[in-house]
Motif scaffolding. Structure first.
Motif, mmCIF file in Angstrom:
data_model
loop_
_atom_site.group_PDB
_atom_site.id
_atom_site.type_symbol
_atom_site.label_atom_id
_atom_site.label_comp_id
_atom_site.label_asym_id
_atom_site.label_seq_id
_atom_site.Cartn_x
_atom_site.Cartn_y
_atom_site.Cartn_z
ATOM 1 N N SER A 239 0.860 -1.191 0.000
ATOM 2 C CA SER A 239 0.000 0.000 0.000
ATOM 3 C C SER A 239 0.894 1.239 0.000
ATOM 4 O O SER A 239 2.006 1.223 0.501
ATOM 5 C CB SER A 239 -0.901 0.003 1.239
ATOM 6 O OG SER A 239 -0.124 -0.140 2.424
ATOM 7 N N THR A 241 1.498 3.937 1.720
ATOM 8 C CA THR A 241 1.233 4.558 3.005
ATOM 9 C C THR A 241 2.539 5.031 3.638
ATOM 10 O O THR A 241 3.445 4.230 3.857
ATOM 11 C CB THR A 241 0.545 3.567 3.975
ATOM 12 O OG1 THR A 241 -0.593 3.003 3.323
ATOM 13 C CG2 THR A 241 0.133 4.261 5.258
ATOM 14 N N SER A 244 0.143 6.656 9.195
ATOM 15 C CA SER A 244 -1.126 5.981 9.469
ATOM 16 C C SER A 244 -1.554 6.251 10.903
ATOM 17 O O SER A 244 -0.715 6.493 11.786
ATOM 18 C CB SER A 244 -0.984 4.471 9.241
ATOM 19 O OG SER A 244 -2.219 3.808 9.402
ATOM 20 N N ILE A 246 -4.166 4.363 13.714
ATOM 21 C CA ILE A 246 -4.944 3.150 13.931
ATOM 22 C C ILE A 246 -5.510 3.190 15.343
ATOM 23 O O ILE A 246 -4.817 3.559 16.298
ATOM 24 C CB ILE A 246 -4.058 1.891 13.751
ATOM 25 C CG1 ILE A 246 -3.329 1.945 12.391
ATOM 26 C CG2 ILE A 246 -4.877 0.618 13.877
ATOM 27 C CD1 ILE A 246 -2.222 0.926 12.269
ATOM 28 N N THR A 270 -9.392 -11.632 10.411
ATOM 29 C CA THR A 270 -9.066 -10.560 11.344
ATOM 30 C C THR A 270 -9.110 -11.050 12.785
ATOM 31 O O THR A 270 -10.052 -11.735 13.199
ATOM 32 C CB THR A 270 -10.034 -9.378 11.171
ATOM 33 O OG1 THR A 270 -9.938 -8.885 9.835
ATOM 34 C CG2 THR A 270 -9.697 -8.256 12.143
ATOM 35 N N VAL A 322 -2.813 -7.241 6.868
ATOM 36 C CA VAL A 322 -3.375 -5.898 6.789
ATOM 37 C C VAL A 322 -3.548 -5.357 8.208
ATOM 38 O O VAL A 322 -4.171 -6.004 9.063
ATOM 39 C CB VAL A 322 -4.730 -5.890 6.051
ATOM 40 C CG1 VAL A 322 -5.336 -4.481 6.071
ATOM 41 C CG2 VAL A 322 -4.554 -6.369 4.616
ATOM 42 N N GLY A 324 -4.766 -1.694 9.796
ATOM 43 C CA GLY A 324 -5.276 -0.377 9.451
ATOM 44 C C GLY A 324 -5.349 -0.219 7.941
ATOM 45 O O GLY A 324 -5.919 -1.061 7.244
ATOM 46 N N ASP A 325 -4.745 0.859 7.420
ATOM 47 C CA ASP A 325 -4.757 1.082 5.973
ATOM 48 C C ASP A 325 -3.462 0.624 5.314
ATOM 49 O O ASP A 325 -3.172 0.990 4.179
ATOM 50 C CB ASP A 325 -5.009 2.561 5.672
ATOM 51 C CG ASP A 325 -3.967 3.480 6.310
ATOM 52 O OD1 ASP A 325 -3.109 2.977 7.063
ATOM 53 O OD2 ASP A 325 -4.020 4.694 6.064
ATOM 54 N N MET A 326 -2.699 -0.209 6.021
ATOM 55 C CA MET A 326 -1.435 -0.706 5.490
ATOM 56 C C MET A 326 -1.558 -2.184 5.143
ATOM 57 O O MET A 326 -2.104 -2.968 5.924
ATOM 58 C CB MET A 326 -0.304 -0.513 6.511
ATOM 59 C CG MET A 326 -0.063 0.941 6.891
ATOM 60 S SD MET A 326 1.307 1.096 8.061
ATOM 61 C CE MET A 326 0.665 0.135 9.426
ATOM 62 N N GLU A 327 -1.031 -2.554 3.979
ATOM 63 C CA GLU A 327 -1.069 -3.948 3.541
ATOM 64 C C GLU A 327 0.349 -4.398 3.203
ATOM 65 O O GLU A 327 1.112 -3.692 2.548
ATOM 66 C CB GLU A 327 -1.966 -4.112 2.327
ATOM 67 C CG GLU A 327 -2.102 -5.568 1.874
ATOM 68 C CD GLU A 327 -3.116 -5.747 0.765
ATOM 69 O OE1 GLU A 327 -3.314 -6.900 0.332
ATOM 70 O OE2 GLU A 327 -3.707 -4.742 0.332
#
Length: 538
Positions: A239, A241, A244, A246, A270, A322, A324-327
């Motif tokens: 990603s 990013t 971030s 979280i 998850t 994954v 938060g918005d990080m992969e």
């Protein structure tokens, strides 16, 4: 009370952690061959130093001690006591090590061997500045003492001077390329493509190192045979990013808050993992791993606080993580099969070492930002640091202008140790551990300032089971990084197993009940932390 003080202890080679305890590899063929150790030279009239060193380097510590003791009445008695100091430390017999070093100092305080032995003792006692001074004095004297260079390298690592550590390890290995302590550490600094050959070459030398260390090194080779791409599993971010934020989730719930967790998706499944500064990487339960279809690579064990044997588990591979918005793709995770863990797993914030980690506990946020760029350094994409044996970048600690007020700490792999005063005592090393529900002071330290009593109404459990001997001390004030907290009836128990694994004395732990009050920023790359406390308005 939930899991307290969880810490993944790593296999120790001399003074530093290097790996979890590896047991074996499923479906792997062991192609490593070894030359049987040659018998030691015949002893005509008592052992010589050559004989004693041969026995020590073969890993027969008790036999080596007997031979060295016979040399303590000879003309080089101080050297015999100095070398005994090192063996006792390897056996974690600290009292005997301290006595041997004191005897060496009494007999010949100026000898290089004596000063190195004293430095090793200071290191084990948590007096790292004193240890460094001894090693530097030996090197500056012109003595080509391989152990002085080696021990100064380990001290440099603890203060995040990795470039200096590499130079010193190269020098130590050049002076003594067969030393069973120096060589494995030197090999760990080699590029990935060179490490397997170097490990094989070292093992083919025969009698080098104790059986446990040799078994661990053989398992490292097996891992590479089973997973040829092991060194490429760097958990790269896919990603775009650079920063971030979280949410931190209460664990086990809002009513009984014992820690904060992160929602982490492993292969799409998850789970809520405890955010634990006393832990390393990502450790999940077997149930969590099965939910995410984690592929098993190699068996292992995990140790922590407690009086039982290390818990069984394995190292596994996850295609996708994954947070938060990080992969991240192509990652390793650790899986515990059975143990006292009541949560779904643990995530150590050291996995975010490529970021500035801001654990804002009062506002329940984890913020990840960019680290200051070192002078002349090109930017590189961040990764999720999940490979405990990855070769570190060889840079020394950099304190940028915006971090001039941060507190330097000692870093032993993932463990962050901060100088802390207990009442008016000189500073001692405490572990920063959000996975420990409460702060802890060892009985030895507590007795220096107050009385301690047995405690039977509190249960304390870690990865190695329940702690049997618990104590409680009187009023103690902990002072660190310009902050001060007074504690009544602070919990106390022996942390020797953790200190032995790290190689230096840990006198206590700063736990969640204290850290939850603070906004804590961590620069893992440079070994720096900053705390901010905002009193609540009544």
């Amino acid at each position: 009370m939930g899991v307290l003080g969880v810490a993944i202890l790593r296999r120790i080679i001399s003074l530093a952690w290097t790996s979890v305890i590896v047991l074996g590899v499923a479906n792997a063929q062991n192609t490593t061959s070894e030359t049987p150790p040659a018998p030691p030279p015949a002893i005509a009239s008592g052992p010589s130093f050559q004989d004693a060193r041969y026995v020590y380097r073969s890993g027969r510590f008790d036999d080596a001690i007997r031979e060295y003791l016979q040399l303590t009445t000879g003309p080089k008695a101080a050297v015999a006591y100095a070398e005994l100091t090192h063996i006792y430390l390897l056996k974690t017999d600290t009292a005997d090590a301290y006595a041997a070093a004191a005897k060496a100092k009494e007999l010949d305080p100026a000898a290089a061997e004596t000063r190195v032995a004293l430095g090793e003792v200071y290191f084990r006692q948590g007096k790292l500045a004193d240890a460094e001074a001894e090693f530097i004095a030996v090197i500056n004297s012109g003595a080509n003492n391989a152990r002085a260079y080696f021990c100064l390298a380990l001290t440099s690592r603890a203060v995040s001077y990795y470039a200096r550590e590499k130079r010193l390890l190269d020098k130590a290995h050049g002076l003594d390329p067969t030393d069973p302590d120096i060589t494995p550490e030197w090999i760990s600094t080699l590029p990935a493509e060179e490490r397997t050959k170097a490990l094989n070459d070292y093992l083919l030398q025969g009698a080098n190192g104790d059986p446990d260390t040799r078994k661990w090194l053989q398992s490292e080779i097996k891992l590479r045979q089973t997973d040829p791409l092991a060194d490429s599993h760097l958990c790269r971010m896919v990603s775009n990013t650079k920063a971030s934020e979280i949410d931190l989730r209460p664990l086990p719930d809002e009513k009984d808050l014992e820690g904060y967790g992160l929602d982490v998706a492993v292969n799409g499944a998850t789970s809520r993992l405890l955010l634990d500064t006393g832990a390393d990487g990502i450790l999940i339960t077997k149930k969590t791993a099965e939910k995410g279809h984690v592929t098993k690579i190699i068996d292992t064990r995990f140790a922590g606080f407690g009086d039982k044997k290390p818990a069984r588990g394995y190292v596994g591979h996850a295609d996708d993580i994954v947070i938060g918005d990080m992969e991240f793709h192509d990652c390793t995770v650790e899986v515990i099969e059975k143990g006292p863990m009541s949560d779904e797993g643990i995530v150590g914030p050291d996995v975010f070492s490529d970021f500035l980690v801001d654990m804002d506990m009062p506002h329940r946020k984890l913020r990840l930002g960019e680290l200051p760029t070192r002078p002349g350094e090109a930017a590189h994409p961040p990764t999720l640091e999940l490979d405990p044996d990855a070769v570190p970048e060889f840079h020394d600690r950099y304190v940028s202008p915006e971090m001039k007020d941060y507190t330097p700490i000692f870093r032993f792999e993932h463990m962050l140790l901060i100088p802390t005063r207990v009442n008016d005592l000189p500073p001692k090393l405490f572990l920063i551990d959000t996975g420990a529900y409460t702060s802890i002071v060892t009985p030895e330290t507590a007795r220096e300032v107050t009385k301690v009593a047995s405690e039977s109404d509190v249960e304390f459990e870690g990865l190695s089971g329940r702690v049997k001997k618990l104590y409680v001390g009187g009023e103690m004030t902990l002072t660190f990084a310009g902050l001060r907290q007074t504690n009544l009836d602070i919990l106390s128990f022996d942390e020797k197993n953790v200190s032995d694994s790290v190689g230096t004395e840990i006198s206590g732990t700063l736990g969640f009940r204290l850290l939850v009050l603070l906004d804590m920023k961590i620069d893992y790359r440079d070994g720096l932390v900053a705390f901010r406390f905002e009193p609540k308005n009544n």
